[in-house]
Enzyme design. Sequence first.
Site, short mmCIF file in Angstrom:
data_model
loop_
_atom_site.label_atom_id
_atom_site.label_comp_id
_atom_site.label_asym_id
_atom_site.label_seq_id
_atom_site.Cartn_x
_atom_site.Cartn_y
_atom_site.Cartn_z
N GLN A 1 0.12 -0.38 -5.77
CA GLN A 1 -1.03 -0.72 -4.95
C GLN A 1 -1.56 0.53 -4.25
O GLN A 1 -0.81 1.31 -3.67
CB GLN A 1 -0.65 -1.77 -3.90
N ARG B 1 -12.99 -5.70 -6.60
CA ARG B 1 -13.37 -6.65 -5.55
C ARG B 1 -13.98 -5.87 -4.39
O ARG B 1 -13.65 -4.68 -4.18
CB ARG B 1 -12.18 -7.49 -5.09
N ASP C 1 -6.03 -2.94 -6.24
CA ASP C 1 -6.99 -2.02 -5.61
C ASP C 1 -6.58 -0.56 -5.83
O ASP C 1 -6.67 0.27 -4.91
CB ASP C 1 -7.09 -2.28 -4.10
N GLN D 1 0.84 -1.20 0.00
CA GLN D 1 0.00 0.00 0.00
C GLN D 1 0.87 1.26 0.00
O GLN D 1 1.68 1.46 0.91
CB GLN D 1 -0.93 0.03 1.22
#
Length: 564
Positions: A379, A469, A401, A357
């Site tokens: 990410q 997702r 994501d 992240q």
Amino acid sequence: MLGKAAVSAISVILVVGVALAIVGVVQHQSSSKSDSASENQISTQQKAVSVFCGKTDYQEICQKTLTPVADQGVKDPKEFVKAALQSTINEVSKALNFSDTLITNVSSSTPRVKMEAEDCKDLLEFAVDELQSSFSMVGDSNINNMTDKATEIKNWLSAVISYQTSCLDGLSEAPEFQSLMGKNLQNASSLTSNALAIVSELGAILKAYGLELNVKPSSGSRRLLGEDGYPTWFSASDRKLLAASPGTFRPNAVVAKDGSGQYKTISAALAAYPKNLRGRYIIYVKAGVYNEYITVTKNQKNVFIYGDGPRKTIVTGNKSNKGGFSTFKTASFSAVGQGFIAKSMGFTNTAGPEGHQAVALRVQSDMAVIYNCRMDAYQDTLYIQAHRQFYRNCVISGTVDFIFGDSATIIQNCLIIVRKPLDNQKNTVTAHGRADKREITALVIHNSRIVPERKLFPVRFKIPTYLGRPWKEYARTVIMETTLADFVNPEGYLPWAGDFGLATCSYFEYGNRGPGANFRGRVKWKNVRVIGRSEALQFTVNSFIQGNYWLKTTGTPYLPALKI
């Protein structure tokens, strides 16, 4: 045989007895009427509580909250809404106070956890602010315009839910502290959900309460608008300014690394933000790579920052989750203050895929516009955290994501580039975080292109790539009139963990094109479907983020409706 005196005495006794009996009957009847009136009053009070709590998901705490209002004989429905909000403020404030305790008790040997606890405090402060704004707006309302303001209140309450879930998510590295904070937030979360339910169902509630509104609900917030349809905080000169091209106006601050401007850093220009500003604070950032971490704070409203182009004026950083930072704090640039606009800027995070992240741009600002900008990372590239946001003519690149958050965001006419992830990773373009079914949030990708980067070309079919997702239970993503390249997995969507959210998330598609748009192979989850035109129209700029009220003031072009 009785004498006259005895008869007289008996007569008196009989008369008195009858009189007492009559009084008794009258008293009984009076008491019955009083009891009946009291029962009717209680019944009316119970009905009021029942009507307001009937639409909520947490009815026990709702009844506990609103019964004291009913017991006072209050009849004004506005007072019940205020009570629902005030109780939420009280509970969130308790959790906010607990975050201080948490920060104090976190060991100095775990700086990451301390940082995440500090994030909780920041987020819950935002939550209290927006709850207080909601309370004030209801207080300033009357019965006929309360539903007219519902869109604004729902926007704030949706953000409050986002802040609460972000707080808990951030503490995932410390399960014991996450559990403690979760317990302290439990009532606050339930009451926020209840408040959102009451505001969302206000028309039906008022009708059941016996009141008919004299006005039709509006899709926008009148509080935000002047008579000409512009937001009330925009002056006439601001409107002309924002409609003009950047070269035709004078900025408040010029930033240049070579010293040719007033400031050498963007941080310095923001630090000069004037108190009691009216209108826009305009910052021109000359070409250069600015390696600094920027936050446009909640008090810095209506900031307009523009550069010489998204490949020339770049804000960059390399903070990452793996590098010891909470996701919240990895952002190279964070926009919090309301009405933020960025134009012709680049935002990057160079931590790479191994950093996990690592956010390039985090946007929390309500009515934010990002135009002709570029966001590059891997990410979690773009954190669309909360509120209403609009992106136009942008480039967004990443892997896992890489467009995520819980906002009402429309990404329009943009190029979305999927990059090569780590060997063990699957690409997912989106991860929406809608945690409550009544939140007015969703991620909408409209008239854009989703393509692989050139480095991915030789191996694109070997790397599974999905459109999204469900990060949270009620995740909602809409992709319409967008070109989907052939590397998109036919299933389209990937589970988050097991069957979490699969029965409650929503993934809608409309009018898409390209080989990746073939819907026949899509997952068979309950609410993954192709929607019709009428439903798709609900997710266009004017309908979904009330763009007709505020976007035109920014000078940003947009498609107000569908193309087909």
